[in-house]
Design a protein around this motif. Structure first.
Motif, PDB file in Angstrom:
ATOM      1  N   LEU B 103       0.823  -1.211   0.000  1.00  0.00           N
ATOM      2  CA  LEU B 103       0.000   0.000   0.000  1.00  0.00           C
ATOM      3  C   LEU B 103       0.858   1.263   0.000  1.00  0.00           C
ATOM      4  CD1 LEU B 103      -2.911  -0.825   2.485  1.00  0.00           C
ATOM      5  CD2 LEU B 103      -3.112  -0.243   0.068  1.00  0.00           C
ATOM      6  N   SER B 104       1.910   1.272   0.837  1.00  0.00           N
ATOM      7  CA  SER B 104       2.767   2.458   0.924  1.00  0.00           C
ATOM      8  C   SER B 104       3.410   2.745  -0.427  1.00  0.00           C
ATOM      9  CB  SER B 104       3.871   2.263   1.962  1.00  0.00           C
ATOM     10  OG  SER B 104       3.344   1.883   3.188  1.00  0.00           O
ATOM     11  N   LEU B 105       3.942   1.691  -1.061  1.00  0.00           N
ATOM     12  CA  LEU B 105       4.641   1.907  -2.330  1.00  0.00           C
ATOM     13  C   LEU B 105       3.670   2.319  -3.427  1.00  0.00           C
ATOM     14  CD1 LEU B 105       7.304  -0.945  -2.448  1.00  0.00           C
ATOM     15  CD2 LEU B 105       7.714   1.491  -2.226  1.00  0.00           C
ATOM     16  N   ALA B 106       2.506   1.655  -3.475  1.00  0.00           N
ATOM     17  CA  ALA B 106       1.541   1.968  -4.528  1.00  0.00           C
ATOM     18  C   ALA B 106       1.042   3.407  -4.376  1.00  0.00           C
ATOM     19  CB  ALA B 106       0.380   0.981  -4.480  1.00  0.00           C
ATOM     20  N   LEU B 107       0.659   3.758  -3.164  1.00  0.00           N
ATOM     21  CA  LEU B 107       0.172   5.116  -2.934  1.00  0.00           C
ATOM     22  C   LEU B 107       1.286   6.144  -3.151  1.00  0.00           C
ATOM     23  CD1 LEU B 107      -2.232   5.253   0.114  1.00  0.00           C
ATOM     24  CD2 LEU B 107      -2.242   6.832  -1.811  1.00  0.00           C
ATOM     25  N   GLY B 108       2.485   5.812  -2.654  1.00  0.00           N
ATOM     26  CA  GLY B 108       3.616   6.719  -2.811  1.00  0.00           C
ATOM     27  C   GLY B 108       3.913   6.964  -4.279  1.00  0.00           C
ATOM     28  N   MET B 109       3.876   5.889  -5.078  1.00  0.00           N
ATOM     29  CA  MET B 109       4.124   6.024  -6.516  1.00  0.00           C
ATOM     30  C   MET B 109       3.032   6.867  -7.166  1.00  0.00           C
ATOM     31  SD  MET B 109       5.938   5.440  -9.155  1.00  0.00           S
ATOM     32  CE  MET B 109       7.039   4.059  -9.309  1.00  0.00           C
ATOM     33  N   GLY B 110       1.796   6.621  -6.762  1.00  0.00           N
ATOM     34  CA  GLY B 110       0.677   7.399  -7.304  1.00  0.00           C
ATOM     35  C   GLY B 110       0.851   8.886  -7.015  1.00  0.00           C
ATOM     36  N   VAL B 111       1.197   9.190  -5.776  1.00  0.00           N
ATOM     37  CA  VAL B 111       1.370  10.599  -5.402  1.00  0.00           C
ATOM     38  C   VAL B 111       2.558  11.204  -6.151  1.00  0.00           C
ATOM     39  CG1 VAL B 111       1.884  12.165  -3.497  1.00  0.00           C
ATOM     40  CG2 VAL B 111       0.291  10.297  -3.143  1.00  0.00           C
ATOM     41  N   ALA B 112       3.630  10.410  -6.312  1.00  0.00           N
ATOM     42  CA  ALA B 112       4.811  10.911  -7.032  1.00  0.00           C
ATOM     43  C   ALA B 112       4.450  11.264  -8.475  1.00  0.00           C
ATOM     44  CB  ALA B 112       5.927   9.875  -7.003  1.00  0.00           C
ATOM     45  N   LEU B 113       3.690  10.377  -9.128  1.00  0.00           N
ATOM     46  CA  LEU B 113       3.289  10.640 -10.518  1.00  0.00           C
ATOM     47  C   LEU B 113       2.385  11.862 -10.579  1.00  0.00           C
ATOM     48  CD1 LEU B 113       2.612   6.994 -11.733  1.00  0.00           C
ATOM     49  CD2 LEU B 113       4.467   8.491 -12.463  1.00  0.00           C
ATOM     50  N   LEU B 114       1.506  11.959  -9.595  1.00  0.00           N
ATOM     51  CA  LEU B 114       0.594  13.096  -9.536  1.00  0.00           C
ATOM     52  C   LEU B 114       1.381  14.403  -9.382  1.00  0.00           C
ATOM     53  CD1 LEU B 114      -2.432  13.855  -9.416  1.00  0.00           C
ATOM     54  CD2 LEU B 114      -2.244  13.761  -6.937  1.00  0.00           C
ATOM     55  N   LEU B 115       2.382  14.379  -8.481  1.00  0.00           N
ATOM     56  CA  LEU B 115       3.206  15.570  -8.263  1.00  0.00           C
ATOM     57  C   LEU B 115       3.869  16.014  -9.554  1.00  0.00           C
ATOM     58  CD1 LEU B 115       4.995  14.792  -4.881  1.00  0.00           C
ATOM     59  CD2 LEU B 115       3.385  16.634  -5.320  1.00  0.00           C
ATOM     60  N   ASN B 116       4.189  15.032 -10.381  1.00  0.00           N
ATOM     61  CA  ASN B 116       4.863  15.315 -11.628  1.00  0.00           C
ATOM     62  C   ASN B 116       3.915  15.923 -12.663  1.00  0.00           C
ATOM     63  OD1 ASN B 116       7.430  15.080 -12.780  1.00  0.00           O
ATOM     64  ND2 ASN B 116       6.611  13.548 -14.205  1.00  0.00           N
ATOM     65  N   ARG B 117       2.624  15.747 -12.448  1.00  0.00           N
ATOM     66  CA  ARG B 117       1.647  16.091 -13.474  1.00  0.00           C
ATOM     67  C   ARG B 117       0.929  17.415 -13.187  1.00  0.00           C
ATOM     68  NH1 ARG B 117      -1.007  17.427 -16.635  1.00  0.00           N
ATOM     69  NH2 ARG B 117      -2.368  16.474 -18.191  1.00  0.00           N
ATOM     70  N   VAL B 118       0.864  17.803 -11.887  1.00  0.00           N
ATOM     71  CA  VAL B 118       0.034  18.955 -11.512  1.00  0.00           C
ATOM     72  C   VAL B 118       0.761  20.277 -11.742  1.00  0.00           C
ATOM     73  CG1 VAL B 118      -1.330  17.707  -9.813  1.00  0.00           C
ATOM     74  CG2 VAL B 118       0.805  18.788  -9.117  1.00  0.00           C
ATOM     75  N   SER B 119      -0.004  21.385 -11.622  1.00  0.00           N
ATOM     76  CA  SER B 119       0.592  22.716 -11.725  1.00  0.00           C
ATOM     77  C   SER B 119       1.511  22.966 -10.546  1.00  0.00           C
ATOM     78  CB  SER B 119      -0.498  23.781 -11.723  1.00  0.00           C
ATOM     79  OG  SER B 119      -1.535  23.427 -12.590  1.00  0.00           O
ATOM     80  N   LYS B 120       2.358  23.988 -10.707  1.00  0.00           N
ATOM     81  CA  LYS B 120       3.381  24.218  -9.681  1.00  0.00           C
ATOM     82  C   LYS B 120       2.756  24.530  -8.319  1.00  0.00           C
ATOM     83  CE  LYS B 120       7.759  26.402  -8.784  1.00  0.00           C
ATOM     84  NZ  LYS B 120       7.983  27.700  -8.174  1.00  0.00           N
ATOM     85  N   TRP B 121       1.736  25.392  -8.310  1.00  0.00           N
ATOM     86  CA  TRP B 121       1.163  25.780  -7.014  1.00  0.00           C
ATOM     87  C   TRP B 121       0.601  24.570  -6.286  1.00  0.00           C
ATOM     88  CZ3 TRP B 121      -3.967  24.637  -6.323  1.00  0.00           C
ATOM     89  CH2 TRP B 121      -4.742  24.477  -7.485  1.00  0.00           C
ATOM     90  N   ALA B 122      -0.046  23.669  -7.047  1.00  0.00           N
ATOM     91  CA  ALA B 122      -0.614  22.473  -6.414  1.00  0.00           C
ATOM     92  C   ALA B 122       0.489  21.588  -5.862  1.00  0.00           C
ATOM     93  CB  ALA B 122      -1.454  21.703  -7.419  1.00  0.00           C
ATOM     94  N   ARG B 123       1.603  21.518  -6.622  1.00  0.00           N
ATOM     95  CA  ARG B 123       2.712  20.681  -6.168  1.00  0.00           C
ATOM     96  C   ARG B 123       3.291  21.241  -4.876  1.00  0.00           C
ATOM     97  NH1 ARG B 123       5.410  19.918 -10.807  1.00  0.00           N
ATOM     98  NH2 ARG B 123       6.605  21.828 -10.653  1.00  0.00           N
ATOM     99  N   VAL B 124       3.474  22.568  -4.838  1.00  0.00           N
ATOM    100  CA  VAL B 124       4.056  23.186  -3.641  1.00  0.00           C
ATOM    101  C   VAL B 124       3.182  22.883  -2.425  1.00  0.00           C
ATOM    102  CG1 VAL B 124       4.582  25.385  -2.533  1.00  0.00           C
ATOM    103  CG2 VAL B 124       5.277  24.979  -4.899  1.00  0.00           C
TER     104      VAL B 124
END
Lengths: 304, 317
Positions: B103-124
């Motif tokens: 669960l940790s790895l799957a969720l962590g990977m999901g969040v990492a990919l999301l961070l890569n995809r969102v606008s800068k303000w959302a990432r910050v």
């Protein structure tokens, strides 16, 4: 990105590829998609942030505001009673003093010893170097939990059980190897040519250490020290095994004592105030130094 | 192999430093070696000795008159291993570890990919929240979740009760160890995702843009780009994060201990808790030490794997 894609000769592709006109359409779609992803990111931020928000908000509530069927998402009567209760508890103050003493001592000792050890493996080749590195690495992997039993017996034997000194010594188990390992990375990043130039200019070995390397790795020392601080401050099992008296305990032990003691019952504002006060020093330090800390943690991995 | 390659390479470059400083090097590592031997080597030796000695709860006998606690070979091990309680605990620990690491790895990977995809303000914003979560001590986070899942005034019960057809008012999450361990899983995963997500996100930003661009131009679907480009790039990092997670989750302690007020019921016992209750709680030092040794044996494979990985990347050089 768009500018990179613009020169036609930069992208030799078959003329009638079906996806030839896709990028333009895609970009419009991507903008909406970005908004959807942003919304998801904000949802996640709320979900992940909520527990922390709830701790803070509970700490500022009165008991009456906590025990309502419909939770209050904003304190109607903000109060510092929870904090006052904890800060007036002599045991809390004792435990905070103990936590400070233990953490600070363990970190300072580890940094001094660790710096020398890290110097040795970063700057010298000697027989047994690999063995030493291997030992430092394997020690970090040993479950601390398994060592509680022999550690407790050995310190008991040395009449150091139930003493602050005993806990400081025991904490070197996890602070010291980590410090050696992380400082090694920082020292290795200082070019060797600097040492050599200093030595050519007449510096002795020791002088190059504290005149050249020490100032350059100072940020590394701080980052390493901060992380060691966090590890020691948060440690619970060893302290719980080695310290027996309430006034000798550390803050994590105080939290459990508070939570499980019938006197405090379901005193959620008090408990959350204690939790907030316990995590405050660690959270502040971590958030300031995070980028350096995680660089040290995964340096090797990202280097690929 | 690469390790020896670089080391000989460096030796050729600066042979002077290598040979002259040897004595000084030993002086420098001396304090560290003393500490390593004193606080780790000695206890390790002691735990193995304890596991081979007859079960004796008297501390005095263990130290002051060694003769009264004779060596009994592997009898402690056969006793622990023939106890069905141990196997129940081990099975529970393994299931818990696999579930939490996954669960940790799957969720962590999901969040990492999301961070890569969102606008800068959302990432910050998301990164800032993750940093705060990361910083919260596990003892504190457990208490927060204990409060969130409290049966009387817990927010989670109230929130679930809003869902039509669900009646959760006054529900006790800790009566059934399975549900209780699910709450523990929530704490563990909540605390583990930030490190994984932020490291993986840092890893993703290291992937050359043109490689991903090329994959896209060649008609790779996002999923193909992920499995064929992103994952192979992140492999070394993923392996390290996975081994660390396995070690942490297998030895989970604080989260269960605090969730059960320092008295975990049998249904909550993982290997670490079991060892601690036997060895420290009931003063069965030898039995506890035996379980501790078994615990380390279980993790030995993972440790060797992790260190080999570090050496392979060349970080240990």
């Amino acid at each position: 990105m768009t500018r990179l894609a613009a020169p036609p000769e930069a992208m030799p592709r078959p003329k009638k590829h079906p996806s030839a006109d896709r990028p333009a359409r895609r970009r419009g779609g991507r903008r909406y998609a970005t908004w959807a992803w942003n919304a998801l990111a904000m949802l996640l931020a709320v979900v992940f942030g909520f527990p922390i928000y709830w701790m803070l908000i509970t700490a500022f509530k009165t008991s009456g505001d906590v025990t309502t069927i419909t939770p209050k998402f904003w304190p109607r009567h903000p109060s510092l009673r929870g904090f006052a209760e904890v800060l007036h508890d002599p045991i809390f103050l004792d435990d905070m003093r103990n936590s400070l003493t233990i953490t600070l001592s363990a970190v300072v000792i580890s940094i001094v010893i660790g710096f020398f050890g890290a110097m040795a493996i970063a700057r010298f080749r000697f027989l047994g170097r690999k063995v030493f590195i291997f030992a430092v690495l394997i020690v970090q992997m040993i479950p601390l939990l398994a060592l509680t039993i022999p550690m407790s017996l050995l310190l008991d034997h040395a009449h150091l059980k139930n003493t602050t000194t005993g806990v400081i010594i025991a904490y070197l188990v996890f602070t010291m190897p980590y410090t050696v390992w992380t400082l090694r990375t920082f020292i290795a990043n200082v070019p060797k040519e600097l040492d050599e130039a200093a030595m050519v200019d007449g510096c002795s070995r020791w002088q190059t250490f504290y005149k050249i390397i020490l100032p350059l790795v100072a940020p590394g020392l701080i980052a390493t020290g901060v992380y060691g601080w966090i590890l020691a401050w948060n440690e619970f099992v060893l302290a719980n095994t080695l310290l027996l008296d309430n006034n000798k305990a550390t803050l994590p032990m105080y939290l459990l004592y508070f939570q499980s003691s019938p006197v405090h019952g379901a005193d959620w504002p008090g408990l959350m105030a204690a939790a907030t006060l316990t995590s405050l020093p660690v959270v502040v330090l971590f958030v300031i130094f995070q980028s350096r800390i995680s660089a040290g943690l995964t340096a090797g991995a990202v280097k690929g | 192999m690469t390790a020896t390659g670089t080391s000989t390479g460096r030796r050729v470059v600066s042979p002077r430093i290598g040979r002259r400083g040897s004595g000084l090097a030993y002086l420098l590592i001396l304090p560290a070696v003393v500490v390593l031997v004193g606080v780790t080597g000695w206890p390790l030796y002691k735990i193995i000795m304890l596991s081979l000695q007859r079960q004796d709860s008297g501390k005095f006998a263990l130290f002051h008159s060694a003769g009264t606690t004779p060596f009994v070979g592997l009898r402690n091990f056969t006793r622990v291993l023939s106890d069905s309680a141990f196997w129940t605990v081990l099975e529970r620990t393994l299931v818990f570890t696999v579930l939490n690491v996954g669960l940790s790895l799957a969720l962590g990977m999901g969040v990492a990919l999301l961070l890569n995809r969102v606008s800068k303000w959302a990432r910050v914003i998301l990164v800032a929240v993750l940093l705060f979560v990361w910083a919260v001590p596990s003892t504190v986070s457990t208490q927060i979740f204990y409060w969130l899942f409290s049966n009387q005034y817990g927010v989670v019960n109230w929130l679930l009760d809003r869902v039509p057809g669900v009646h959760m008012r006054g529900h006790d999450w800790f009566a059934d160890p399975h549900q209780g361990l699910a709450v523990v899983t929530a704490v563990v995963v909540w605390g583990a995702v930030p490190l994984i997500a932020i490291s993986l996100h840092a890893g993703i930003t290291q992937i050359p843009r043109d490689v991903l661009e090329a994959a896209r131009v060649d008609g790779a679907s996002p999923w193909q780009a992920f499995t064929r480009v992103t994952l192979p790039f992140l492999r070394p990092l993923l392996i390290i994060l996975m081994t660390l997670s396995v070690i942490w989750d297998f030895g989970v302690f604080n989260q269960i201990w605090f969730m059960r007020n320092g008295h975990p019921e049998p249904g909550y016992q993982t290997v670490g808790i079991y060892m601690y209750s036997e060895g420290v709680g009931s003063s069965h030092y030898n039995t506890g030490a035996t379980i501790g040794v078994l615990m380390m044996v279980c993790l030995l494979g993972v440790m060797v794997f992790y260190i080999r990985q570090l050496f392979r990347i060349g970080d240990a050089e």
